[in-house]
Design an enzyme around this catalytic site. Structure first.
Site, PDB file in Angstrom:
ATOM      1  N   HIS A 463       0.722  -1.279   0.089  1.00 14.87           N
ATOM      2  CA  HIS A 463       0.026  -0.041   0.089  1.00 14.87           C
ATOM      3  C   HIS A 463       0.827   1.169   0.061  1.00 14.87           C
ATOM      4  O   HIS A 463       0.651   2.275  -0.952  1.00 14.87           O
ATOM      5  CB  HIS A 463      -0.945   0.148   1.019  1.00 14.87           C
ATOM      6  CG  HIS A 463      -1.719   1.084   1.515  1.00 14.87           C
ATOM      7  ND1 HIS A 463      -2.972   1.414   0.967  1.00 14.87           N
ATOM      8  CD2 HIS A 463      -1.326   2.419   1.804  1.00 14.87           C
ATOM      9  CE1 HIS A 463      -3.618   2.510   1.242  1.00 14.87           C
ATOM     10  NE2 HIS A 463      -2.756   3.204   1.714  1.00 14.87           N
ATOM     11  N   GLU A 464       1.860   1.274   0.881  1.00 14.62           N
ATOM     12  CA  GLU A 464       2.495   2.633   1.239  1.00 14.62           C
ATOM     13  C   GLU A 464       3.399   2.648  -0.196  1.00 14.62           C
ATOM     14  O   GLU A 464       3.825   3.736  -0.669  1.00 14.62           O
ATOM     15  CB  GLU A 464       3.462   2.754   2.338  1.00 14.62           C
ATOM     16  CG  GLU A 464       2.735   2.402   3.542  1.00 14.62           C
ATOM     17  CD  GLU A 464       1.694   3.745   3.723  1.00 14.62           C
ATOM     18  OE1 GLU A 464       1.938   4.945   3.083  1.00 14.62           O
ATOM     19  OE2 GLU A 464       0.720   3.713   4.257  1.00 14.62           O
TER      20      GLU A 464
END
Length: 675
Positions: A463-464
């Protein structure tokens, strides 16, 4: 005093010379940066020539480069590697920086020049679409910031903004200190039954770092703890959950309740000054949602099915473990059930999720397959801490793209959660390429031990990195539009899309290998991991909605209503009950006093953006599945039409150009079991 910020860095990609930066450099660099920026803005505002796009908008984009250099580094270090001295300096600087920003954005002369350029926009030839958007966005942002107020209104607004800046800094500092202070100390090893060697090593290391015997369970930012899934001792699970829920409201020096109430009141007052009913109306006026009623419509429409699913899930889990499941039992009972249904419990998965292999053979592998990016570690380049790893990013023609920094492990000086932030923003105007940082909070095992991730931590890394890709692939003219500089309720979209590659068969097969033997993850675990997508979504959706609706409740208060609230816990209980999300055993993902997203992290009245963006995300995942999946052709289209444009185009227009239509909500409902 000469500082390392006085001139642009000569390191590759203008990476800041972190080794040369000392705490005493920041204040003089900030003072010089603000003075230089004020002088540049004054020159623009007093330019005797008629306002034009070049002498007003472009000049503004070029201004403030020294201030930008120091501010980028300072915000990176204070969030990830802070000290008492840095936190004191942050508290000192926050109101000064707020006043400086207001002095620029509220300047009536500057506002008049921007408006004049905007008024002549239709008759101005030779401007690109990005140029025109720059004019529109600058005028809108200045207007919403209060540039059109009279002098008395601006004076009060500036005072409010300065106080808010100090208060949000205090909220974050209190939360960091109280999260450290609330860590659960364990002296009886038998209580830790269920943890694997890596987790035990991390807990022992955390205790030793503080001079304690035994083990220390440090707390993540969200409610709960990843180890609740495997700890068999119910009493310890309860202690951990109660410690997590108590942060910011324990009656100590780090209590956030009064700070929170003051923030809410000031935000409501500021909204009234700006001519809006409440703070949520101010925020959404500049987002893709448009107004808080649209947000309420989406969130409330999901509540009935989500809470019904959560009630069913609780009943099933209670039958599975033989007792009524409470909040501290949920993760454990879920893992027992997952093991029974899918043979894919977290304990069985972790040996196949070694951090470096996930990064290189998973995250980087997918980015290479999709976007042609290449990652080369640069041990000769230094981050702000010895644990930060630096990677050079190039394209298929070996042309430079930027730098990617990863700071994986938790430490006392790092705030909770996970995030991406730029250190250098890409801009054709300034001739800069991106330098971006990902921060996570993975417990650090003892030296020589492997870092084994949970499934949630793997998803967080992907995600990041989606945010990092947004920054790395950006190819915009103006720094204002680079990468993640988009509307807040759109910013999570690329990062959520990137999560799809976690379980994509070819990606999973490439990284999911035993950390000792190198053997691939057994087929039954792979199958269980894939089949379990959508599992536990009643809980996941309900805890998220509870936090998003709580954020909205605080920020839909008028100034008079906010002044009447005196009890944080009572307000929270009533808000959750009114929204229908006061589900037993499912507390909000973030409770008010440790809700950093909304009270110190820039997501105020905007936490809804995760699920708002997920409508686009789920629709995009279906597009990838129908259009080649993990392929360069599909990745190139996504990069060119969405990631690369950053904020230089209206987000929903960019989405329509990519997808050929508006997003449909059906894929989200199917994903979360809400049909």
């Amino acid at each position: 005093m000469a500082t390392p910020f006085d001139e642009p860095s000569t390191l590759p990609y203008a990476l800041p010379p972190f080794d040369d930066v000392r705490t005493e450099h920041y204040r003089p660099a900030f003072d010089a940066g603000m003075a230089e920026h004020r002088a540049e803005v004054e020159a623009i505002a007093t330019d005797p020539h008629p306002p034009t796009f070049e002498n007003t908008l472009v000049a503004l984009e070029r201004s403030g480069q020294l201030l930008q250099r120091v501010e980028m580094v300072f915000s990176t270090v204070t969030s990830a590697d802070s000290t008492d001295a840095l936190r004191d300096l942050e508290a000192e600087l926050s109101p000064l920086l707020a006043a400086h920003r207001d002095a620029v954005v509220l300047d009536a002369r500057l506002y008049a020049r921007v408006r004049a350029v905007h008024d002549d926009l239709e008759d101005t030839a030779g401007l690109s679409d990005e140029d025109r958007r720059l004019v529109d966005r600058t005028l809108t942002e200045m207007t919403l910031a209060g540039a059109g107020l009279d002098d008395a209104g601006k004076e009060r607004l500036t005072a409010v903004n300065q106080e808010l800046s100090s208060l949000t800094t205090t909220f974050e500092r209190n939360l960091l200190e109280d999260t450290n202070d609330a860590a659960v100390h364990v002296t009886d090893e038998s209580e830790l039954a269920g943890l694997d060697d890596g987790a035990l090593s991390a807990a022992a290391t955390a205790a030793a770092d503080r001079g304690l015997d035994g083990w220390l369970v440090t707390l993540p930012l969200y409610t709960g703890h990843p180890w609740l899934a495997t700890l068999t001792d119910r009493g310890l699970r309860q202690r951990i959950m109660e410690a997590s829920l108590s942060r910011g409201r324990r009656g100590n020096a780090f209590d956030n309740r009064d700070v929170l109430l003051r923030i809410v009141r000031l935000r409501a007052e500021r909204a009234e000054l700006l001519g809006f009913r409440d703070h949520a109306s101010v925020v959404t006026a500049d987002e893709t949602a448009g107004d808080p009623d649209a947000v309420a419509g989406l969130l409330s429409s999901l509540v009935p099915a989500a809470t019904a699913n959560a009630r069913d899930e609780r009943a099933v889990r209670s039958r599975t473990v033989g007792y009524e499941v409470e909040s501290w039992d949920w993760a454990y009972a879920t893992e027992v059930l997952r093991g029974e249904q899918f043979a894919a419990d977290s304990g069985a998965l972790r040996p196949y999720l070694e951090a470096d292999r996930v990064l290189v053979d998973g995250v980087f592998h997918a980015a290479t397959a999709l976007y042609g990016l290449r990652f080369t570690e640069r041990p000769d380049l230094r981050g702000y801490n010895d644990e930060v790893r630096v990677f050079e990013v190039t394209d298929e023609q070996d042309e430079p793209v930027g730098l990617y920094l990863l700071d994986l492990h938790t430490r006392d000086g790092k705030r909770g959660g996970a995030w991406m932030n730029p250190v250098v923003e890409q801009s054709h105007l300034l001739g800069t390429l991106p330098v971006v940082v990902n921060n996570l909070n993975v417990p650090k095992p003892a030296a020589g031990s492997a870092t084994l991730l949970t499934q949630d931590e793997v998803e967080t890394l992907f995600h990041e990195f989606g945010h990092a890709l947004h920054g790395l692939i950006a190819r915009t003219t103006y720094p204002r539009f680079s990468g993640t500089n988009v509307e807040r309720d759109f910013v999570e979209f690329p990062s959520q899309v990137n999560e799809m590659w976690v379980t994509w068969p070819s990606v999973l097969a490439n990284y999911a290998k035993h950390y000792e033997t190198g053997e691939p993850m057994p087929p039954e675990l792979v199958l269980g991991l894939s089949d379990s997508e959508g599992f536990n979504e009643g809980f996941g959706t309900t805890e998220y909605l509870a936090a998003a609706l709580l954020d909205q409740a605080w920020h839909r208060l008028t100034a008079a209503e906010a002044a009447a609230v005196t009890d944080v816990e009572a307000f929270e209980r009533q808000a959750l009950a009114d929204a229908g999300v006061d589900a037993p055993a499912v507390p909000p993902r973030y409770s008010s006093t440790y809700f950093a997203h909304t009270f110190s992290g820039g997501y105020d009245a905007g936490y809804y953006g995760y699920i708002w963006s997920e409508v686009l995300d789920a629709d995009t995942v279906e597009w990838f599945r129908d259009n080649g999946g993990l392929s360069r052709e599909a990745g190139e289209r996504f990069a060119r039409l969405l990631l690369g444009v950053g904020g230089a185009k209206d987000p929903l227009e960019a989405y329509r150009a990519f997808r050929g239509r508006d997003a449909e909500v059906g894929p989200l409902l199917r994903r979360r079991g809400l049909e």
